[in-house]
Design a protein around this motif. Structure first.
Motif, short mmCIF file in Angstrom:
data_model
loop_
_atom_site.label_atom_id
_atom_site.label_comp_id
_atom_site.label_asym_id
_atom_site.label_seq_id
_atom_site.Cartn_x
_atom_site.Cartn_y
_atom_site.Cartn_z
N ARG A 1 -4.09 -5.52 11.99
CA ARG A 1 -3.33 -6.54 11.25
C ARG A 1 -2.72 -5.95 9.98
O ARG A 1 -1.86 -6.57 9.36
CB ARG A 1 -4.24 -7.71 10.91
N ARG A 2 -3.21 -4.77 9.59
CA ARG A 2 -2.67 -4.00 8.46
C ARG A 2 -2.48 -2.58 8.97
O ARG A 2 -2.90 -2.26 10.08
CB ARG A 2 -3.67 -4.00 7.30
N PRO A 3 -1.86 -1.70 8.17
CA PRO A 3 -1.80 -0.30 8.60
C PRO A 3 -3.19 0.21 8.97
O PRO A 3 -4.18 -0.14 8.31
CB PRO A 3 -1.24 0.41 7.37
N LEU A 4 -3.27 1.01 10.01
CA LEU A 4 -4.56 1.42 10.56
C LEU A 4 -5.44 2.08 9.50
O LEU A 4 -6.65 1.85 9.48
CB LEU A 4 -4.33 2.39 11.73
N HIS A 5 -4.86 2.88 8.62
CA HIS A 5 -5.68 3.55 7.61
C HIS A 5 -6.28 2.55 6.61
O HIS A 5 -7.34 2.81 6.04
CB HIS A 5 -4.86 4.61 6.86
N GLU A 6 -5.63 1.40 6.42
CA GLU A 6 -6.20 0.38 5.54
C GLU A 6 -7.35 -0.34 6.24
O GLU A 6 -8.38 -0.64 5.61
CB GLU A 6 -5.12 -0.63 5.13
N GLU A 7 -7.21 -0.63 7.53
CA GLU A 7 -8.29 -1.26 8.27
C GLU A 7 -9.56 -0.41 8.26
O GLU A 7 -10.67 -0.93 8.26
CB GLU A 7 -7.86 -1.51 9.72
N LEU A 8 -9.39 0.91 8.26
CA LEU A 8 -10.51 1.84 8.41
C LEU A 8 -10.70 2.71 7.19
O LEU A 8 -11.22 3.82 7.28
CB LEU A 8 -10.28 2.70 9.66
N GLN A 9 -10.30 2.21 6.04
CA GLN A 9 -10.28 3.01 4.82
C GLN A 9 -11.62 3.68 4.52
O GLN A 9 -11.68 4.85 4.15
CB GLN A 9 -9.88 2.14 3.63
N ARG A 10 -12.73 2.98 4.73
CA ARG A 10 -14.05 3.52 4.36
C ARG A 10 -14.49 4.67 5.27
O ARG A 10 -15.38 5.44 4.89
CB ARG A 10 -15.09 2.41 4.37
N ILE A 11 -13.88 4.78 6.45
CA ILE A 11 -14.28 5.85 7.38
C ILE A 11 -13.07 6.62 7.90
O ILE A 11 -13.13 7.26 8.95
CB ILE A 11 -15.10 5.28 8.57
N ARG A 12 -11.95 6.57 7.19
CA ARG A 12 -10.71 7.10 7.71
C ARG A 12 -10.77 8.59 8.01
O ARG A 12 -10.08 9.07 8.91
CB ARG A 12 -9.54 6.82 6.76
#
Length: 248
Positions: free
Chosen positions: A38-49
């Protein structure tokens, strides 16, 4: 050793992936397509990017916005499509995202053209696409989630320990024997896939196939490890539809 997590189709839900990665201290997290963030993929997974690797599914180019959130994200270089990368634990990971589509290639006997491809590559398809249907000067946008023969041919020349695909191999009632041949050519020990939102038991076929075939269900998570001649699979999170689709 910190596990490698393989995550079934998230379809826009990522909290369970972040939680599992942090709880298990996963060394790598591999997304099996149909991300639909729903947001850029790196924002969805920021803590484990820094642990993320992914392949596309058939729904990740359903809209312009989705394409931008996936292929246009800061994790675009973590797409394993058509290549081999080495994970922190030494596992050589290869990827083949997308699905087979009749308009391009559907390698099954009953398909159009007897399973022969209409186009061998994205470039060939783009040239044949009318200008009004092109997207970013290429083929239609949806075909970013389509498998082309030249991608399979290139992978067949490589070696890996694990191959991740969105489509299922031949053990699955909706799978493709061609992916068995690809896995065997690449000498992989395991093929892990999503797409069908189920987790069917194919263990009885692993020896004859020459590799372990592992389906991960809808929003499910499995840890897969390879040591010597053993492939070990641990369910970290049951897929939301695993129980009701167990007898497919």
């Amino acid at each position: 050793m910190a596990p490698v997590l393989y995550c079934g189709d998230p379809h826009g839900s990522f909290d369970h992936i972040v939680e599992a990665a942090l709880r298990t201290d996963a060394s790598a997290v591999v997304l099996l397509g149909d991300l639909e963030p729903r947001r850029p993929l790196h924002e969805e997974l920021q803590r484990i990017r820094d642990r993320i690797w992914w392949i596309p599914g058939n729904h990740d180019a359903d809209s312009d916005d989705l394409w931008i959130r996936v292929w246009g994200s800061a994790l675009a270089d973590r797409n394993v499509q058509g290549r081999v990368v080495t994970l922190p634990n030494g596992t050589r990971l290869a990827g083949l995202g997308g699905i087979f589509r009749e308009a391009v290639w559907h390698p099954s006997p009953g398909a159009a053209r007897g399973g022969r491809p209409a186009f061998r590559s994205r470039d060939e398809h783009a040239v044949s696409t009318p200008p009004s249907e092109r997207w970013r000067d290429g083929h239609a946008r949806k075909h970013w989630g389509t498998i082309y023969p030249d991608e399979v041919d290139r992978l067949a020349e490589l070696h890996a320990d694990v191959l991740v695909t969105h489509e299922a191999p031949g053990y699955h009632p909706h799978g493709f024997d061609l992916l068995d041949t690809l896995a065997q050519s690449m000498r992989v020990r395991a093929l892990v896939h999503g797409h069908h939102h189920d987790r069917l038991d194919s263990g009885s076929r692993w020896t004859s196939q020459g590799f372990a075939s592992i389906g991960v269900g809808f929003r499910g998570i499995s840890a897969v490890s390879i040591a010597l001649d053993l492939v070990r699979v641990e369910m970290v999170r049951k897929g939301d539809l695993d129980d009701q689709r167990a007898r497919r």
